[in-house]
Design a protein around this motif. Structure first.
Motif, PDB file in Angstrom:
ATOM      1  N   HIS A 189     -45.803 -30.828 -60.236  1.00 43.25           N
ATOM      2  CA  HIS A 189     -46.095 -29.795 -58.558  1.00 43.25           C
ATOM      3  C   HIS A 189     -45.822 -31.005 -58.045  1.00 43.25           C
ATOM      4  N   ARG A 190     -45.432 -32.403 -57.485  1.00 42.12           N
ATOM      5  CA  ARG A 190     -45.454 -32.921 -56.602  1.00 42.12           C
ATOM      6  C   ARG A 190     -45.701 -33.163 -55.652  1.00 42.12           C
ATOM      7  N   ASP A 191     -47.244 -32.390 -55.624  1.00 43.68           N
ATOM      8  CA  ASP A 191     -47.907 -32.468 -53.839  1.00 43.68           C
ATOM      9  C   ASP A 191     -49.558 -32.435 -54.452  1.00 43.68           C
ATOM     10  N   VAL A 192     -49.598 -33.421 -55.486  1.00 40.40           N
ATOM     11  CA  VAL A 192     -51.206 -33.446 -56.190  1.00 40.40           C
ATOM     12  C   VAL A 192     -51.601 -34.396 -55.124  1.00 40.40           C
ATOM     13  N   LYS A 193     -52.804 -33.618 -54.741  1.00 37.91           N
ATOM     14  CA  LYS A 193     -53.849 -33.969 -53.646  1.00 37.91           C
ATOM     15  C   LYS A 193     -55.191 -33.055 -53.256  1.00 37.91           C
ATOM     16  N   SER A 194     -56.068 -33.941 -53.004  1.00 39.49           N
ATOM     17  CA  SER A 194     -57.972 -33.300 -52.983  1.00 39.49           C
ATOM     18  C   SER A 194     -57.714 -31.847 -52.386  1.00 39.49           C
ATOM     19  N   SER A 195     -56.853 -31.631 -50.816  1.00 41.22           N
ATOM     20  CA  SER A 195     -56.060 -30.713 -50.344  1.00 41.22           C
ATOM     21  C   SER A 195     -55.866 -29.058 -51.219  1.00 41.22           C
ATOM     22  N   ASN A 196     -54.912 -29.722 -52.341  1.00 45.89           N
ATOM     23  CA  ASN A 196     -54.504 -28.805 -53.051  1.00 45.89           C
ATOM     24  C   ASN A 196     -55.176 -28.369 -54.248  1.00 45.89           C
ATOM     25  N   ILE A 197     -56.335 -29.012 -54.302  1.00 42.67           N
ATOM     26  CA  ILE A 197     -57.482 -28.266 -55.720  1.00 42.67           C
ATOM     27  C   ILE A 197     -58.357 -27.723 -55.043  1.00 42.67           C
ATOM     28  N   LEU A 198     -57.957 -25.937 -55.548  1.00 43.45           N
ATOM     29  CA  LEU A 198     -59.106 -24.873 -54.886  1.00 43.45           C
ATOM     30  C   LEU A 198     -60.410 -25.059 -55.594  1.00 43.45           C
ATOM     31  N   LEU A 199     -61.685 -24.275 -55.000  1.00 43.11           N
ATOM     32  CA  LEU A 199     -62.714 -24.432 -56.330  1.00 43.11           C
ATOM     33  C   LEU A 199     -63.475 -23.009 -56.149  1.00 43.11           C
ATOM     34  N   ASP A 200     -63.953 -22.618 -56.908  1.00 42.60           N
ATOM     35  CA  ASP A 200     -64.286 -20.719 -56.682  1.00 42.60           C
ATOM     36  C   ASP A 200     -65.605 -21.570 -56.735  1.00 42.60           C
ATOM     37  N   GLU A 201     -66.542 -19.609 -57.061  1.00 43.02           N
ATOM     38  CA  GLU A 201     -68.155 -19.362 -56.331  1.00 43.02           C
ATOM     39  C   GLU A 201     -68.855 -20.869 -57.230  1.00 43.02           C
TER      40      GLU A 201
ATOM     41  N   GLY B 235     -63.421 -23.050 -50.927  1.00 39.14           N
ATOM     42  CA  GLY B 235     -62.700 -23.844 -49.766  1.00 39.14           C
ATOM     43  C   GLY B 235     -62.019 -24.744 -51.288  1.00 39.14           C
ATOM     44  N   THR B 236     -61.767 -26.494 -50.415  1.00 37.43           N
ATOM     45  CA  THR B 236     -60.348 -27.402 -51.078  1.00 37.43           C
ATOM     46  C   THR B 236     -61.578 -28.593 -51.775  1.00 37.43           C
ATOM     47  N   LEU B 237     -61.496 -29.559 -52.926  1.00 33.95           N
ATOM     48  CA  LEU B 237     -62.319 -30.360 -52.660  1.00 33.95           C
ATOM     49  C   LEU B 237     -62.045 -31.591 -51.491  1.00 33.95           C
ATOM     50  N   ALA B 238     -61.374 -31.518 -50.809  1.00 32.83           N
ATOM     51  CA  ALA B 238     -61.196 -32.556 -49.709  1.00 32.83           C
ATOM     52  C   ALA B 238     -62.363 -32.377 -48.849  1.00 32.83           C
ATOM     53  N   ASP B 239     -62.238 -30.459 -48.382  1.00 29.03           N
ATOM     54  CA  ASP B 239     -63.398 -30.252 -47.593  1.00 29.03           C
ATOM     55  C   ASP B 239     -64.457 -31.209 -47.769  1.00 29.03           C
ATOM     56  N   HIS B 240     -65.244 -30.944 -49.575  1.00 26.87           N
ATOM     57  CA  HIS B 240     -66.762 -31.250 -49.270  1.00 26.87           C
ATOM     58  C   HIS B 240     -66.565 -32.746 -49.428  1.00 26.87           C
TER      59      HIS B 240
END
Length: 268
Positions: free
Chosen positions: A55-67, A11-16
């Motif tokens: 990008h114009r919308d950099v934020k923690s919820s737009n940073i995805l994390l793989d396994e 999921g996203t960095l914001a989630d964690h």
């Protein structure tokens, strides 16, 4: 148009950071920041053509994390193509983005540059170290203002997430805070490029690993002196004296990757 991504199971960095309360070590957080910074640097200047992407919308919820916790930048719905050979090039456009991450200079002038992404990434850096949202209900202002005021007042350690406060060396904390402050400078020209941010963050990671390795060496030396002073039986009663450390930075080689399949039209 459709943009198809590989599945990102974590999921996203914001989630964690804000929803799941995931126990992320300081080294994990640094590596996530480095991965995201590399992605943005690629968008800005590494595409191999004469144009880059803001990008114009950099934020923690737009940073995805793989396994493997490798970070990848996502969501190009507001992105704009711009010439990459001139750092001062800007695009006149309606102000769009997410409140709390928007570059104040872009908000005031409508002039969008790559440095607007740098500002937003500075907010992400603060989220990572403070574990507070860009607009946090517990604060009287946005995280950027709160953190900068705290740093100026000499309360740098007070802004650090309590889960990692004991892990961060003082030198690393100061260097990381300096990077965030530069990204958040009111004047875009004073902000670093994303390439400079990547190098600075890698330096902080190297410092942290070096500090940890030195502390481990010191601990072993002290224990060696104890062994010389005291005798231990071979009964196995002391076999548990060495425990795996809760916090380990395993090597300085970063594993990261980014792949973009981007087709963009000018944002409306």
């Amino acid at each position: 148009m459709i943009l198809v991504y590989e599945y990102m199971p974590r999921g996203t960095l914001a989630d964690h950071l804000h929803k799941l309360g995931t126990p992320l070590s300081w080294c994990q957080r640094l590596k996530i920041c480095i991965g995201a910074a590399r992605g943005l640097d690629y968008l800005h200047t590494g595409t191999g053509i004469e144009f880059g992407v803001i990008h114009r919308d950099v934020k923690s919820s737009n940073i995805l994390l793989d396994e493997s916790w490798a970070a990848k930048v996502s969501d190009f719905g507001l992105s704009i193509v711009s010439p990459k050979n001139q750092a001062s090039t800007y695009v006149n456009t309606l102000v769009k983005g997410t409140f709390g991450y928007i570059d104040p200079n872009y908000f005031a002038t409508g002039k969008l540059t790559r440095k607007s992404d740098v500002y937003a990434f500075g907010v992400v850096l603060l989220e990572v170290i403070c574990r507070k949202r860009a607009v946090d209900n517990s604060l009287d202002c946005g995280i950027a203002t709160w953190a900068q005021d705290s740093i100026k007042a000499g309360r740098l350690k007070g802004i650090v997430d309590s889960d990692i406060r004991r892990e961060i060396s003082t030198k690393c904390l100061k260097q990381f805070a300096k990077i965030a402050e530069r990204c958040l400078d009111n004047y875009p020209k004073n902000r670093p490029t994303m390439a400079e941010v990547v190098l600075s963050l890698e330096y902080v990671l190297t410092l942290q690993e070096k500090t940890y390795n030195l502390s481990q060496t010191a601990s072993k030396t002290i224990f060696g002196r104890m062994v010389d002073k005291f005798s231990f039986s071979d009964s196995g009663q002391n076999s548990g004296i060495f425990q795996s450390p809760h916090y380990v930075c395993a090597g300085s080689v970063l594993s990261w990757s980014y792949r973009f399949g981007i087709e963009l039209t000018e944002a409306q």
